[in-house]
Scaffold this motif. Structure first.
Motif, PDB file in Angstrom:
ATOM      1  N   ASP B  44      -4.581  -1.011  13.418  1.00 23.04           N
ATOM      2  CA  ASP B  44      -3.937   0.169  12.812  1.00 23.04           C
ATOM      3  C   ASP B  44      -4.638   0.657  11.551  1.00 23.04           C
ATOM      4  OD1 ASP B  44      -1.920  -0.065  14.758  1.00 23.04           O
ATOM      5  OD2 ASP B  44      -0.933  -1.627  13.539  1.00 23.04           O
ATOM      6  N   LYS B  45      -4.365   1.934  11.277  1.00 23.16           N
ATOM      7  CA  LYS B  45      -4.827   2.523  10.018  1.00 23.16           C
ATOM      8  C   LYS B  45      -3.653   2.478   9.044  1.00 23.16           C
ATOM      9  CE  LYS B  45      -7.846   6.195  11.433  1.00 23.16           C
ATOM     10  NZ  LYS B  45      -7.836   7.643  11.633  1.00 23.16           N
ATOM     11  N   ILE B  46      -3.925   2.072   7.824  1.00 18.63           N
ATOM     12  CA  ILE B  46      -2.856   2.103   6.818  1.00 18.63           C
ATOM     13  C   ILE B  46      -3.309   2.959   5.630  1.00 18.63           C
ATOM     14  CG2 ILE B  46      -1.788  -0.116   7.401  1.00 18.63           C
ATOM     15  CD1 ILE B  46      -3.393  -0.824   4.540  1.00 18.63           C
ATOM     16  N   PHE B  47      -2.315   3.445   4.882  1.00 12.80           N
ATOM     17  CA  PHE B  47      -2.615   4.214   3.686  1.00 12.80           C
ATOM     18  C   PHE B  47      -2.313   3.319   2.476  1.00 12.80           C
ATOM     19  CE2 PHE B  47      -2.384   7.405   6.833  1.00 12.80           C
ATOM     20  CZ  PHE B  47      -3.180   8.447   6.388  1.00 12.80           C
ATOM     21  N   LEU B  81      10.146   8.945  -1.501  1.00 12.05           N
ATOM     22  CA  LEU B  81       8.897   8.896  -0.738  1.00 12.05           C
ATOM     23  C   LEU B  81       8.122   7.603  -0.971  1.00 12.05           C
ATOM     24  CD1 LEU B  81       7.594  12.513  -1.464  1.00 12.05           C
ATOM     25  CD2 LEU B  81       9.206  11.770   0.283  1.00 12.05           C
ATOM     26  N   LEU B  82       8.309   7.043  -2.161  1.00 17.21           N
ATOM     27  CA  LEU B  82       7.567   5.819  -2.494  1.00 17.21           C
ATOM     28  C   LEU B  82       8.401   4.975  -3.452  1.00 17.21           C
ATOM     29  CD1 LEU B  82       4.699   4.411  -2.265  1.00 17.21           C
ATOM     30  CD2 LEU B  82       4.148   5.541  -4.406  1.00 17.21           C
ATOM     31  N   ASP B 108       3.112   7.418   9.206  1.00 16.65           N
ATOM     32  CA  ASP B 108       4.395   8.152   9.175  1.00 16.65           C
ATOM     33  C   ASP B 108       5.045   8.082   7.793  1.00 16.65           C
ATOM     34  OD1 ASP B 108       4.101   8.853  11.759  1.00 16.65           O
ATOM     35  OD2 ASP B 108       5.399   7.256  12.573  1.00 16.65           O
ATOM     36  N   GLU B 109       4.973   6.894   7.182  1.00 18.17           N
ATOM     37  CA  GLU B 109       5.577   6.726   5.846  1.00 18.17           C
ATOM     38  C   GLU B 109       4.811   7.522   4.795  1.00 18.17           C
ATOM     39  OE1 GLU B 109       7.301   2.134   6.242  1.00 18.17           O
ATOM     40  OE2 GLU B 109       5.226   2.479   5.634  1.00 18.17           O
ATOM     41  N   ALA B 110       3.493   7.603   4.964  1.00 22.51           N
ATOM     42  CA  ALA B 110       2.652   8.264   3.951  1.00 22.51           C
ATOM     43  C   ALA B 110       2.715   9.786   4.046  1.00 22.51           C
ATOM     44  CB  ALA B 110       1.209   7.799   4.095  1.00 22.51           C
ATOM     45  N   SER B 111       3.031  10.273   5.221  1.00 22.66           N
ATOM     46  CA  SER B 111       2.976  11.718   5.468  1.00 22.66           C
ATOM     47  C   SER B 111       3.746  12.577   4.436  1.00 22.66           C
ATOM     48  CB  SER B 111       3.477  11.978   6.883  1.00 22.66           C
ATOM     49  OG  SER B 111       3.222  13.278   7.212  1.00 22.66           O
ATOM     50  N   LEU B 113       4.614  11.842   1.417  1.00 22.79           N
ATOM     51  CA  LEU B 113       3.984  11.666   0.099  1.00 22.79           C
ATOM     52  C   LEU B 113       2.711  12.504   0.003  1.00 22.79           C
ATOM     53  CD1 LEU B 113       4.042  10.072  -2.619  1.00 22.79           C
ATOM     54  CD2 LEU B 113       2.621   8.356  -1.512  1.00 22.79           C
ATOM     55  N   LEU B 114       1.952  12.518   1.086  1.00 25.16           N
ATOM     56  CA  LEU B 114       0.721  13.318   1.110  1.00 25.16           C
ATOM     57  C   LEU B 114       1.062  14.809   0.996  1.00 25.16           C
ATOM     58  CD1 LEU B 114      -1.255  11.464   3.938  1.00 25.16           C
ATOM     59  CD2 LEU B 114      -1.550  11.237   1.478  1.00 25.16           C
ATOM     60  N   ASP B 115       2.171  15.196   1.626  1.00 25.20           N
ATOM     61  CA  ASP B 115       2.602  16.608   1.537  1.00 25.20           C
ATOM     62  C   ASP B 115       2.942  16.965   0.089  1.00 25.20           C
ATOM     63  OD1 ASP B 115       2.261  16.902   4.197  1.00 25.20           O
ATOM     64  OD2 ASP B 115       4.382  16.654   4.737  1.00 25.20           O
ATOM     65  N   LEU B 116       3.693  16.072  -0.563  1.00 27.90           N
ATOM     66  CA  LEU B 116       4.102  16.336  -1.957  1.00 27.90           C
ATOM     67  C   LEU B 116       2.877  16.491  -2.862  1.00 27.90           C
ATOM     68  CD1 LEU B 116       6.451  16.321  -4.173  1.00 27.90           C
ATOM     69  CD2 LEU B 116       5.840  13.927  -4.491  1.00 27.90           C
ATOM     70  N   LEU B 117       1.875  15.653  -2.620  1.00 26.54           N
ATOM     71  CA  LEU B 117       0.698  15.645  -3.498  1.00 26.54           C
ATOM     72  C   LEU B 117      -0.402  16.601  -3.010  1.00 26.54           C
ATOM     73  CD1 LEU B 117       0.576  11.768  -4.010  1.00 26.54           C
ATOM     74  CD2 LEU B 117       1.481  13.458  -5.603  1.00 26.54           C
ATOM     75  N   ALA B 118      -0.079  17.366  -1.972  1.00 27.11           N
ATOM     76  CA  ALA B 118      -1.031  18.347  -1.397  1.00 27.11           C
ATOM     77  C   ALA B 118      -2.355  17.678  -1.014  1.00 27.11           C
ATOM     78  CB  ALA B 118      -1.247  19.502  -2.366  1.00 27.11           C
ATOM     79  N   ILE B 119      -2.219  16.559  -0.309  1.00 27.07           N
ATOM     80  CA  ILE B 119      -3.406  15.837   0.171  1.00 27.07           C
ATOM     81  C   ILE B 119      -3.436  15.964   1.697  1.00 27.07           C
ATOM     82  CG2 ILE B 119      -4.531  13.574   0.374  1.00 27.07           C
ATOM     83  CD1 ILE B 119      -3.158  12.747  -2.233  1.00 27.07           C
ATOM     84  N   LYS B 120      -4.603  16.288   2.241  1.00 18.70           N
ATOM     85  CA  LYS B 120      -4.732  16.372   3.707  1.00 18.70           C
ATOM     86  C   LYS B 120      -5.313  15.058   4.240  1.00 18.70           C
ATOM     87  CE  LYS B 120      -5.027  21.333   4.021  1.00 18.70           C
ATOM     88  NZ  LYS B 120      -5.899  22.476   3.925  1.00 18.70           N
ATOM     89  N   LYS B 121      -4.627  14.540   5.277  1.00 18.85           N
ATOM     90  CA  LYS B 121      -5.050  13.255   5.861  1.00 18.85           C
ATOM     91  C   LYS B 121      -6.525  13.269   6.244  1.00 18.85           C
ATOM     92  CE  LYS B 121      -0.870  11.562   8.084  1.00 18.85           C
ATOM     93  NZ  LYS B 121      -0.145  11.435   9.342  1.00 18.85           N
ATOM     94  N   GLU B 122      -6.927  14.345   6.885  1.00 17.68           N
ATOM     95  CA  GLU B 122      -8.302  14.435   7.403  1.00 17.68           C
ATOM     96  C   GLU B 122      -9.313  14.350   6.261  1.00 17.68           C
ATOM     97  OE1 GLU B 122      -6.149  17.342   7.828  1.00 17.68           O
ATOM     98  OE2 GLU B 122      -5.125  16.059   9.282  1.00 17.68           O
ATOM     99  N   GLN B 123      -8.980  15.000   5.151  1.00 16.14           N
ATOM    100  CA  GLN B 123      -9.928  15.016   4.015  1.00 16.14           C
ATOM    101  C   GLN B 123     -10.043  13.636   3.371  1.00 16.14           C
ATOM    102  OE1 GLN B 123      -8.465  18.251   1.561  1.00 16.14           O
ATOM    103  NE2 GLN B 123      -9.898  19.691   2.483  1.00 16.14           N
ATOM    104  N   ILE B 124      -8.938  12.885   3.388  1.00 10.46           N
ATOM    105  CA  ILE B 124      -8.989  11.507   2.852  1.00 10.46           C
ATOM    106  C   ILE B 124      -9.820  10.637   3.791  1.00 10.46           C
ATOM    107  CG2 ILE B 124      -7.586   9.425   2.593  1.00 10.46           C
ATOM    108  CD1 ILE B 124      -5.799  10.763   0.882  1.00 10.46           C
ATOM    109  N   GLU B 125      -9.573  10.790   5.076  1.00  7.49           N
ATOM    110  CA  GLU B 125     -10.291   9.974   6.069  1.00  7.49           C
ATOM    111  C   GLU B 125     -11.793  10.266   6.046  1.00  7.49           C
ATOM    112  OE1 GLU B 125      -6.757   9.192   9.335  1.00  7.49           O
ATOM    113  OE2 GLU B 125      -7.958  11.018   9.475  1.00  7.49           O
ATOM    114  N   SER B 126     -12.143  11.529   5.833  1.00  9.23           N
ATOM    115  CA  SER B 126     -13.574  11.896   5.817  1.00  9.23           C
ATOM    116  C   SER B 126     -14.231  11.597   4.463  1.00  9.23           C
ATOM    117  CB  SER B 126     -13.720  13.382   6.150  1.00  9.23           C
ATOM    118  OG  SER B 126     -13.140  14.153   5.110  1.00  9.23           O
TER     119      SER B 126
END
Lengths: 142, 161
Positions: B44-47, B81-82, B108-111, B113-126
């Motif tokens: 699995d991938k974790i944040f 959220l956290l 799912d849990e991080a989603s 929180l990422l929305d609140l902080l205006a972070i895109k999953k793809e940009q973190i992964e890349s």
């Protein structure tokens, strides 16, 4: 017209400042005559510097360590430094005596301010006493 | 008049005692921030959320010891959220204790929180976004804060023995 008797007001002007002056003056004189010489002696020797710091760590009533004046900031930084050092089991060296003297100076300023304040309150009380005597004499002459 | 003065003196002394007995506890975290990264844990991938903030001891004569607390990050609808449990051994007078905790969240849990902080999953992964963000004061709260208050002189004296 009925003469108003002001003696009760004058009595309160005599007693209230006198009580406060006794409390402030007592504490400040104790600091000047007992605590400050003791702290000065303790910080003069490297072996008793830590004990001297603990004596100085208790603030004088008029030289509190939480005030944000310019001198207070330097004292606050010294307290932060020595608290951390002693908490972690460190030693105070003779090079650091200057910072202990800075804290002592703060305490001396506090006690001097206390003595001056007590003196001022004694003058207020004395003025009240004079006014009280005048009021009593006026009352007798009417 | 003496009776009146007696009452005033008792009230003043009680007020003085109350003021000196109440050492101020930290009310809000200072400069709260997170660094969020994606890591692989087995299949699995974790944040991984690295949370940092400061807790200031504004007292001049009271040290805090055995600090045990929980900080919550909430969104604008007050949903949690956290949750960050933390422990700090001691915060001395005028010092700022640092809370540094790592929390692992599923996607799912991080989603939210990422929305609140205006972070895109793809940009973190890349690696395009390093995931460093400050948290606004309205989105963070100290939920629980247990600590022991100790007089600094007594505490330092115990260290000298």
């Amino acid at each position: 017209m009925k003469k108003i008797n002001d003696t009760k007001i004058y009595l309160s002007i005599i007693i209230a400042p006198l009580v406060i002056a006794a409390a402030i003056g007592g504490v400040s004189l104790y600091s000047k005559l007992v605590v400050e010489p003791k702290a000065k002696t303790l910080i003069s020797s490297e072996t008793t510097m830590k004990e001297g710091y603990l004596v100085l760590r208790e603030p004088q009533i008029f030289g509190g360590y939480k005030y944000w004046d310019s001198d207070g900031m330097a004292v606050k930084n010294s307290l932060r430094y020595f608290d951390k050092k002693l908490f972690n089991g460190g030693e105070i060296t003779s090079d650091e005596r200057i910072y202990l003297e800075l804290i002592l100076k703060r305490r001396i300023s506090g006690s001097e301010l206390g003595i001056k304040s007590a003196f001022f309150l004694l003058i207020v009380s004395l003025a009240g006493f004079i006014a009280y005597i005048i009021e009593i004499r006026k009352g007798k002459s009417i | 008049m003496l009776k009146f003065l007696k009452k005033e003196l008792i009230l003043s002394l009680a007020l003085l005692l109350a003021l000196t007995a109440c050492a101020r506890k930290p009310e809000s975290p200072l400069s709260p921030s997170v660094k969020i990264g994606v890591e692989k844990k087995g299949e699995d991938k974790i944040f991984a959320v690295n949370f940092t903030c400061g807790l200031k001891n504004e007292n001049d004569c009271t040290a805090f010891t055995n600090i045990n607390g929980v900080i919550e990050v909430k969104n604008n609808s007050s949903e949690i959220l956290l949750t960050v449990p933390f422990k700090i051994p001691a915060i001395l007078p005028f010092e700022t204790g640092i809370v540094q905790e790592r929390i692992e969240l599923t996607a799912d849990e991080a989603s939210p929180l990422l929305d609140l902080l205006a972070i895109k999953k793809e940009q973190i992964e890349s690696g395009e976004d390093q995931g460093n963000r400050f948290i606004e004061d309205r989105n963070i709260v100290i939920k629980k804060l247990d600590l022991e208050k100790k007089d600094i002189i007594e505490l330092l004296r115990s260290k000298l023995k």
